[in-house]
Design a protein around this motif. Structure first.
Motif, mmCIF file in Angstrom:
data_model
loop_
_atom_site.group_PDB
_atom_site.id
_atom_site.type_symbol
_atom_site.label_atom_id
_atom_site.label_comp_id
_atom_site.label_asym_id
_atom_site.label_seq_id
_atom_site.Cartn_x
_atom_site.Cartn_y
_atom_site.Cartn_z
ATOM 1 N N VAL A 24 14.516 55.699 -54.145
ATOM 2 C CA VAL A 24 15.259 55.473 -55.389
ATOM 3 C C VAL A 24 16.768 55.513 -55.139
ATOM 4 O O VAL A 24 17.528 54.723 -55.703
ATOM 5 C CB VAL A 24 14.839 56.511 -56.454
ATOM 6 N N SER A 25 17.194 56.407 -54.260
ATOM 7 C CA SER A 25 18.628 56.576 -54.027
ATOM 8 C C SER A 25 19.239 55.426 -53.228
ATOM 9 O O SER A 25 20.470 55.303 -53.178
ATOM 10 C CB SER A 25 18.904 57.906 -53.310
ATOM 11 N N ARG A 27 19.510 52.550 -54.098
ATOM 12 C CA ARG A 27 20.215 51.666 -55.035
ATOM 13 C C ARG A 27 21.470 52.299 -55.629
ATOM 14 O O ARG A 27 22.144 51.673 -56.440
ATOM 15 C CB ARG A 27 19.260 51.242 -56.149
ATOM 16 N N LEU A 81 19.123 64.257 -60.205
ATOM 17 C CA LEU A 81 18.401 63.226 -60.949
ATOM 18 C C LEU A 81 18.991 63.053 -62.350
ATOM 19 O O LEU A 81 19.135 61.924 -62.835
ATOM 20 C CB LEU A 81 16.910 63.557 -61.041
ATOM 21 N N ALA A 84 22.145 61.140 -61.895
ATOM 22 C CA ALA A 84 21.853 59.733 -61.596
ATOM 23 C C ALA A 84 21.422 58.988 -62.857
ATOM 24 O O ALA A 84 21.820 57.835 -63.078
ATOM 25 C CB ALA A 84 20.774 59.638 -60.532
ATOM 26 N N LYS A 85 20.660 59.646 -63.705
ATOM 27 C CA LYS A 85 20.226 59.012 -64.950
ATOM 28 C C LYS A 85 21.417 58.805 -65.884
ATOM 29 O O LYS A 85 21.572 57.731 -66.476
ATOM 30 C CB LYS A 85 19.159 59.863 -65.632
ATOM 31 N N TYR A 89 22.074 55.069 -62.589
ATOM 32 C CA TYR A 89 21.652 54.673 -61.248
ATOM 33 C C TYR A 89 20.130 54.581 -61.168
ATOM 34 O O TYR A 89 19.601 53.906 -60.295
ATOM 35 C CB TYR A 89 22.125 55.670 -60.188
ATOM 36 N N ILE A 90 19.459 55.308 -62.065
ATOM 37 C CA ILE A 90 17.996 55.245 -62.159
ATOM 38 C C ILE A 90 17.634 55.032 -63.626
ATOM 39 O O ILE A 90 18.385 55.422 -64.524
ATOM 40 C CB ILE A 90 17.292 56.516 -61.602
ATOM 41 N N ASN A 91 16.475 54.411 -63.838
ATOM 42 C CA ASN A 91 16.045 54.172 -65.214
ATOM 43 C C ASN A 91 15.193 55.338 -65.722
ATOM 44 O O ASN A 91 14.876 56.273 -64.972
ATOM 45 C CB ASN A 91 15.313 52.822 -65.328
ATOM 46 N N GLU A 94 11.854 55.930 -63.731
ATOM 47 C CA GLU A 94 12.086 56.552 -62.423
ATOM 48 C C GLU A 94 12.428 58.031 -62.586
ATOM 49 O O GLU A 94 11.910 58.880 -61.856
ATOM 50 C CB GLU A 94 13.216 55.833 -61.684
ATOM 51 N N PHE A 95 13.289 58.318 -63.558
ATOM 52 C CA PHE A 95 13.648 59.712 -63.818
ATOM 53 C C PHE A 95 12.409 60.520 -64.183
ATOM 54 O O PHE A 95 12.169 61.592 -63.610
ATOM 55 C CB PHE A 95 14.695 59.813 -64.931
#
Length: 117
Positions: A24-25, A27, A81, A84-85, A89-91, A94-95
């Motif tokens: 995931v990271s 991206r 996380l 990132a959310k 950076y993550i949807n 994914e979270f």
């Protein structure tokens, strides 16, 4: 398998979790390479590393200490996380997926740690 930790389900789960976080990271934007990207990868790898290191400890209290380090690293990953959310950076899926994995792993670590006297 020759090492004690290789027989531990929590070590395998931590290894898988670390790989999931790594994927995931990938991206994350380049400007995070020395910040959040590096932090989340080091923390997620540290979970399995601490389990392995603790498994060869000379005493159970020392092993418990390393499991506590693994739990702290896992809490650090969860915070990363969230960051990132918030930074998109993550949807949400994914979270949620990684959060659920982290929650399950934290419960496993806590239970395993409480059984070691």
């Amino acid at each position: 398998m020759n090492f004690k930790f290789e027989k531990l389900i929590i070590w395998h789960k931590a290894m898988d979790f670390g790989e999931d976080v790594f994927k995931v990271s990938k991206r994350f934007p380049k400007e995070e390479i020395y910040n959040l990207l590096s932090q989340i990868r080091r923390a997620s790898d540290s979970i399995a590393l601490n389990i392995a290191e603790g498994s060869i400890a000379q005493s159970n209290p020392e092993f418990r200490k390393f499991l506590a380090y693994a739990m702290r690293s896992l809490a650090e990953v969860v915070t990363c996380l969230h960051k990132a959310k918030r930074r998109n950076y993550i949807n949400d899926l994914e979270f949620s997926t990684l959060y659920d994995e982290a929650f399950h792993l934290m419960n496993m670590l806590g239970s395993f740690r409480s059984k070691i006297k």
